[in-house]
Write a protein that holds these residues in place. Structure first.
Motif, PDB file in Angstrom:
ATOM      1  N   TRP A 119      -6.369  11.520   4.904  1.00 21.07           N
ATOM      2  CA  TRP A 119      -6.409  11.711   3.449  1.00 21.07           C
ATOM      3  C   TRP A 119      -5.330  10.904   2.715  1.00 21.07           C
ATOM      4  O   TRP A 119      -5.147  11.041   1.525  1.00 21.07           O
ATOM      5  CB  TRP A 119      -6.236  13.201   3.115  1.00 21.07           C
ATOM      6  N   SER A 120      -4.623  10.025   3.424  1.00 22.27           N
ATOM      7  CA  SER A 120      -3.567   9.231   2.802  1.00 22.27           C
ATOM      8  C   SER A 120      -4.144   8.282   1.755  1.00 22.27           C
ATOM      9  O   SER A 120      -5.259   7.780   1.898  1.00 22.27           O
ATOM     10  CB  SER A 120      -2.828   8.422   3.863  1.00 22.27           C
ATOM     11  N   PRO A 157      -5.387  -0.793   7.545  1.00 23.63           N
ATOM     12  CA  PRO A 157      -5.347  -0.742   9.013  1.00 23.63           C
ATOM     13  C   PRO A 157      -4.214  -1.564   9.616  1.00 23.63           C
ATOM     14  O   PRO A 157      -3.856  -1.387  10.785  1.00 23.63           O
ATOM     15  CB  PRO A 157      -6.719  -1.312   9.417  1.00 23.63           C
ATOM     16  N   ASP A 158      -3.642  -2.472   8.842  1.00 21.45           N
ATOM     17  CA  ASP A 158      -2.545  -3.308   9.346  1.00 21.45           C
ATOM     18  C   ASP A 158      -1.163  -2.748   8.984  1.00 21.45           C
ATOM     19  O   ASP A 158      -0.146  -3.388   9.272  1.00 21.45           O
ATOM     20  CB  ASP A 158      -2.670  -4.726   8.772  1.00 21.45           C
TER      21      ASP A 158
END
Length: 208
Positions: free
Chosen positions: A148-149, A154-155
């Protein structure tokens, strides 16, 4: 991004959330602070105020600060409604440009992450220098991304506690790193959703 833009961003974040009547403290705070002798504490990035209210309830004299006037005003109102108005001073600071004055026995920075410009290393060095002898700086960062951030990059890489300590550069004759590890816990997010997350925990004590 300008200070005005940063204030507007975080004001909008908190204004979009319903005010919490009884916000919870962070799990690492209660784990690390329970049993310490209460004194003066500074809460950096107080947000909804769960940490500040819990600390005040444990007998600490709390200075709580946030860049958002919405967050600060909500915390001040909550402290009064909980009968803790005399123990919580909620003040607005943009840590990019100013740092709360005073000397403290404990300074907490929980998840002091932002998508905006902030020289965290400088802020945390200021915090370390604001400790009284024997005082502690507790820095708890995200070590993983919860579902839920607001940041699902993804990096994204989270610095380790030792890297955060190196950025503060505590002199060994003045500060001692008492804890630097990466524990896991089950976190609860919006709507009661749960997930395992990693915390990066750094505890520094001023010895002189």
């Amino acid at each position: 991004m300008s200070t005005t833009d940063a204030v507007a961003f975080w004001d909008s974040v908190y204004a979009a959330r319903p005010a919490a009547g009884d916000p919870r403290p962070n799990a690492r705070l209660t784990e690390m602070v329970t049993g310490l002798l209460p004194g003066d504490v500074l809460d950096l990035g107080c947000g909804e105020g769960g940490d500040a209210l819990w600390l005040a309830g444990q007998g600490w004299q709390v200075t709580a600060t946030d860049i958002s006037a919405v967050a600060v005003e909500r915390l001040a109102a909550l402290a009064r409604s909980h009968g803790l108005g005399d123990r919580v001073s909620a003040v607005r600071h943009d840590l990019h440009t100013s740092f709360p004055p005073g000397r403290f026995d404990l300074i907490c920075a929980h998840y002091l992450h932002t998508p905006l410009d902030l020289d965290r290393a400088t802020v945390l060095r200021s915090a370390a220098h604001a400790l009284r002898p024997g005082g502690r700086l507790l820095v708890v960062d995200h070590g993983s991304t919860s579902p839920w951030s607001w940041n699902q990059d993804p990096d994204l890489r989270y610095p380790s506690p030792r890297e955060v300590a190196a950025g503060i550069a505590p002199a060994p004759e003045t500060w001692t790193v008492e804890r630097a590890d990466t524990p896991r816990r089950i976190a609860t997010g919006p709507g009661g959703r749960t997930a395992e997350v990693i915390d990066h925990v750094l505890l520094i004590r001023r010895t002189a």
